[in-house]
Enzyme design. Structure first.
Site: not given
Lengths: 348, 348
Positions: B65, B236
Site C-alpha cells: 500500500e 485492517d
C-alpha cells in the site's frame, strides 16, 4: 549499541552519483537502447500489469505524484514532483525516486534515485513510440524545447531509430546553445534554429518537450506537414498542453494508458471519446499503428508507471556485482518477527 | 569521479538502527506520548488535509500500500506491506518506510524507516482514541493478541492514559510469555491469561491486535460487558476482521477516515450507512464521543495516512542536531536546472 542487522534488513540504494556512474559504465546510448528494449518487452505483456492512473497531490505551484504498478511478481512505484516555478529558484522542475519490491514478501529490493533515470526512460519511451509509428527512414528530428529532457531525446532517437540530424529550437537561445554544446560529440548533425518553423523544416519527427504549466501552442496547425511523427512529451498534466487542438484532430493519436492521458495529455483538449490507441496494442499487433505515408502520427506521451517499473527492473539487474550501490538498513528484521519490541528494547 | 553534490542534493535518511537510537534517546514512553500529542494536533486540523483511501496492490499472499496525505505545507507518504504468511518464513508481516516532502518545491526532506515508527504511531493512535472514548479512570486493559504490536499498545496506554494493569492473552502462550517478558520493567502490573474470557475480566479497555488474514471472531458478543472501550486494531484490510458483528452493532463506532474504514475495518461487516463517527470530530468537539457510562465505545482502527504524516513530522523535528540520521544523495541538483544532461556528462 552494537546491534548487527541481518542481511534481510538491507536494501540496495542507488544514489544520483552512483546512477551516473552506472550510466557511464554501460554507456549513455547503450543504456537508453537497453531501456527501450525493456519498456517494449513490458508493453508487450501489458495485460499482466496492475494499472492505475497516478495518485496526484496538487498545490498552487506544482504536483507530487505516486506512480505504482505491478506485474504480479514485482511491484514498483515512483515518487515524482512537477514544479515549473522551481527553475527560477535554481531547483529542478522534476525530481524523482523509486522503489522496486517483491510481491511475494512485500519487501523492497531496490531504492533508487529516479531524476536521472526518469530523464533516460522518458527519452527511451519516445524512441519506442517513434520506432513503431514514424515512417520508415525517418532520420531528421525537430527538437522543440531544449531544456532538461532535450539531449536525452536526441540521443535515444539516434540509439534506437538511427536519427542522424536534430534541429533545435527553444524560446530561449541559451537553452539551444546548451543543448547543442552537450550534443557536440554525440555523432549527430546539429542545426540550431531561430524559429519553430525553421526547426520543423524537413523534419520527419517532431518532439516537443517544453516546461510551462499552461495551455501552450508550441505547434500550430499550419506548421505540421503530412507524414510526420510527433512526440508531444511536455503536455503531461491537467492544464498543460503543447499542441493546437487542430493538430490533435488531424493526427492518429497514440497513448500509453488512455485513462491517464485523457486527463493529462494533449487529449485533454478533445472529447472523452476522441479516437486514440494504446501503444502496447501496436507493439503486440492487436491494433494498427501508422496506416499510410501521409498520415500524421502523434504519440501523446505523459509518462506511465510501467516505464518506471521497466527502468527500476533494469537498474536492479545492472547493479548486481558492481560497486554502484550501497546497502541501507531500511527493514526492521528481528530474529523473531513477532518480537519487534524486543529488538527495539535490546537496541538500548 | 570527483563530482561534489550540492547540499540541495541530500536528504536525511533515518535507518532502523538510527530510529531505535532516537527512540531510546527520547525514551520509548515519552516518544509515544509525544506522538499521541502530534497525532491529536493533526486530527484537530483534519479539514486542512488532502485525504484519500490508501492505494493498495493486492496479491494472493498480501498487499502493498501507498498512503499519501498533505496539509498543504508538507506532504508525506508511507509504503507499507501486509503479508501474514511472512511470519512463517522468518520475515516481518509488516514493513514500512516513508517520506516527508515540502509541498512548495516537491523536494523530499526526510526518508525514514517506518516499521518501528508505524508500531509506535499505531499504539499512540489507540491511546489517543482511548483518551477520548474510554470511561474516566479506565486503568485496566485486556491485550488480545500478543504479537509485534502488543507491547507498544501497553506502553502507550500507560504513557498517555495512566493504564496500570494489562491482561495478556494470545492463542499461542509463547507470544504471551514474550510480551510479558518484554514488559517486565515497564511499570505495569502484568496478568498472563489462559483464555480471552479471563483476559477481559475486569478490563475497562479491550485492545485486539491479531494478525490472521481472515474474518475472525476474537471477541464474541456475550464476552463484552457494558462500559468498556474497545480498540480493534488487527482488522485492517478487506476480509480481515476480529469482532463478531453483534458487538459492532451494540457499540458506538468511531473511525479514523470512514471511506477507508468501511472497506478495511470491522465496519466492513455492516451496512454502508451503519452509524459511525470520525474521531477528529470528537477531538474538535464537532461530534459527541462517549455519551454514557454503560455505553460500549469501539475504535475501529485501521491506520490512516495522517498518523504517518504526524510521525514523520515529529521524527524530522527530533533528528535536527542529532547524529541519528545520515544524508543520502537522492536528488539530482545540477548547477543549471535545465542542464541535467550536462551534469550527467560531466560526471564521466
Amino acid at each position: 549499541m552494537t546491534l548487527k542487522a541481518s542481511p534481510l534488513a538491507f536494501v540496495p540504494f542507488v544514489s544520483v552519483d552512483n546512477m551516473m556512474r552506472l550510466v557511464h559504465h554501460v554507456g549513455i546510448a547503450q543504456f537508453m537502447a537497453d531501456l527501450a528494449t525493456e519498456i517494449e518487452a513490458d508493453f508487450a505483456r501489458w495485460e499482466l500489469f496492475d494499472k492505475t492512473p497516478r495518485l496526484a497531490s496538487h498545490s498552487d505551484v506544482g504536483v507530487i505524484e505516486l506512480m505504482p504498478t505491478s506485474d504480479g511478481v514485482q511491484y514498483a512505484f515512483k515518487y515524482v514532483n512537477g514544479h515549473p516555478k522551481n527553475m527560477q529558484e535554481g531547483l529542478q522542475t522534476v525530481t524523482a525516486f523509486g522503489v522496486l519490491a517483491d510481491v511475494d514478501t512485500g519487501y523492497p529490493k531496490l531504492f533508487s534515485e529516479m531524476t536521472v533515470l526518469t530523464a533516460l526512460r522518458t527519452a527511451a519511451m519516445s524512441a519506442v513510440a517513434t520506432k513503431h509509428l514514424a515512417n520508415p527512414g525517418a532520420n531528421t528530428m525537430a527538437m522543440i524545447g531544449n531544456g532538461a529532457q532535450s539531449e536525452f531525446q536526441c540521443i535515444a532517437q539516434k540509439a534506437v531509430n538511427g536519427v542522424d540530424t536534430v534541429r533545435l529550437y527553444d524560446v530561449d537561445p541559451a537553452a539551444t546553445a546548451k543543448c547543442a554544446a552537450n550534443l557536440a560529440d554525440a555523432g549527430l548533425t546539429i542545426v540550431r534554429c531561430d524559429t519553430p518553423e525553421d526547426a520543423i523544416e524537413g523534419a520527419d519527427i517532431i518532439t516537443t518537450a517544453t516546461a510551462d504549466k499552461n495551455m501552450q501552442t508550441i505547434l500550430t496547425d499550419n506548421m505540421v506537414g503530412n507524414g510526420v511523427h510527433i512526440n508531444a512529451i511536455g503536455g503531461d498534466c491537467p492544464g498543460k498542453t503543447e499542441l493546437h487542438g487542430d493538430i490533435v484532430a488531424r493526427s492518429s493519436v497514440f497513448a500509453e494508458y488512455l485513462p491517464q492521458t485523457r486527463v493529462e495529455g494533449e487529449l485533454q483538449q478533445m472529447d472523452d471519446d476522441h479516437p486514440a490507441t494504446e501503444l502496447w496494442q501496436v507493439i503486440t499487433g492487436a491494433a494498427k499503428g501508422r496506416q499510410s505515408q501521409p498520415e500524421i502520427t502523434l504519440f501523446d506521451g505523459v509518462g506511465f508507471a510501467i516505464e518506471d517499473f521497466s527502468a527500476l527492473r533494469y537498474v536492479h539487474q545492472k547493479i548486481q556485482d558492481t560497486p554502484f550501490y550501497i546497502d541501507i538498513d531500511l527493514i526492521a528484521d528481528p530474529d523473531d518477527p513477532r518480537d519487534l519490541f524486543g529488538m527495539l528494547k535490546r537496541a538500548h
